[in-house]
Scaffold this active site. Structure first.
Site, PDB file in Angstrom:
ATOM      1  N   CYS A  64      47.070  41.918  36.869  1.00  0.00           N
ATOM      2  CA  CYS A  64      46.940  42.167  35.437  1.00  0.00           C
ATOM      3  C   CYS A  64      45.741  43.089  35.252  1.00  0.00           C
ATOM      4  O   CYS A  64      45.320  43.735  36.215  1.00  0.00           O
ATOM      5  CB  CYS A  64      46.834  40.867  34.625  1.00  0.00           C
ATOM      6  SG  CYS A  64      45.386  39.851  34.939  1.00  0.00           S
ATOM      7  N   THR A  66      42.481  42.527  34.613  1.00  0.00           N
ATOM      8  CA  THR A  66      41.307  42.066  35.364  1.00  0.00           C
ATOM      9  C   THR A  66      41.666  41.151  36.529  1.00  0.00           C
ATOM     10  O   THR A  66      40.802  40.882  37.372  1.00  0.00           O
ATOM     11  CB  THR A  66      40.385  41.255  34.436  1.00  0.00           C
ATOM     12  OG1 THR A  66      41.139  40.130  33.935  1.00  0.00           O
ATOM     13  CG2 THR A  66      39.874  42.097  33.273  1.00  0.00           C
ATOM     14  N   HIS A  97      39.134  31.478  54.903  1.00  0.00           N
ATOM     15  CA  HIS A  97      38.421  30.246  54.537  1.00  0.00           C
ATOM     16  C   HIS A  97      39.129  29.418  53.467  1.00  0.00           C
ATOM     17  O   HIS A  97      38.961  28.203  53.437  1.00  0.00           O
ATOM     18  CB  HIS A  97      37.003  30.578  54.045  1.00  0.00           C
ATOM     19  CG  HIS A  97      36.069  30.932  55.160  1.00  0.00           C
ATOM     20  ND1 HIS A  97      34.706  31.034  54.993  1.00  0.00           N
ATOM     21  CD2 HIS A  97      36.307  31.205  56.480  1.00  0.00           C
ATOM     22  CE1 HIS A  97      34.146  31.346  56.156  1.00  0.00           C
ATOM     23  NE2 HIS A  97      35.091  31.475  57.070  1.00  0.00           N
TER      24      HIS A  97
HETATM   25  C1  RB5 Z   1      46.018  42.679  28.802  1.00  0.00           C
HETATM   26  O1  RB5 Z   1      45.451  43.516  27.865  1.00  0.00           O
HETATM   27  C2  RB5 Z   1      44.920  41.950  29.580  1.00  0.00           C
HETATM   28  O2  RB5 Z   1      44.338  40.974  28.775  1.00  0.00           O
HETATM   29  C3  RB5 Z   1      45.496  41.338  30.829  1.00  0.00           C
HETATM   30  O3  RB5 Z   1      46.037  42.347  31.607  1.00  0.00           O
HETATM   31  C4  RB5 Z   1      44.529  40.616  31.759  1.00  0.00           C
HETATM   32  O4  RB5 Z   1      43.414  41.386  32.028  1.00  0.00           O
HETATM   33  C5  RB5 Z   1      44.203  39.230  31.399  1.00  0.00           C
HETATM   34  O5  RB5 Z   1      43.468  38.529  32.110  1.00  0.00           O
END
Ligand code: RB5
Length: 145
Positions: A64, A66, A97
């Protein structure tokens, strides 16, 4: 088998990784999405986590923006150890680990070259067992599994 999914933020990186690991001879199943239309990452995290928890897939990959949301959602599933990694070292240690069985990647925080390197390491590195198995068992005890 390896299952992979993303949200809209990870679609492009997912396509590169599917090509990479498929080309390397792995059996890979892409659980979507196929377009960059906005979707909700938990839907895709749960799909991958269910496949891993059920033993249908050996390992999973989730992408995603992050990697945080994917890791939070996937770790709600019994026997899923989803690790948000940022570089080769964390990807290697997640396997050696932590016996992580799902690799989470942030497409907006990790460059595609590093992400591809992380995937290769994650798929090739074995769990060391021994004292690390005891610690993983302790995680599962807290979860009631
Ligand atoms: C989407 O905008 C973003 O919130 C998602 O990709 C992710 O980073 C969520 O943890």
């Amino acid at each position: 088998m390896i299952v992979i999914a993303s949200d809209h933020a990870g679609v492009d990186l997912k396509a590169r990784i599917v090509e990479l690991i498929g080309g390397a001879g792995h059996d890979v199943r892409d659980l979507g999405p196929t377009a960059t239309t906005s979707v909700d990452y938990p839907d895709f995290a749960h799909a991958v986590a269910r496949a891993v928890a059920a033993g249908e897939a050996e390992l999973g990959i989730l992408i995603c923006g992050t990697g945080i949301g994917m890791s939070l959602a996937a770790n709600r599933h019994p026997h899923v150890r989803a690790a948000l990694c940022h570089d080769a070292f964390t990807a290697e240690m997640a396997r050696r680990h932590n016996d992580a069985n799902v690799l989470c990647i942030g497409a907006r925080s990790t460059g595609s070259g590093v992400a591809e390197q992380m995937v290769g390491i994650f798929l090739e590195t074995a769990f060391e067992g021994d004292r690390h198995q005891r610690r993983i068992d302790l995680i599962e005890i807290e979860r009631g599994n």
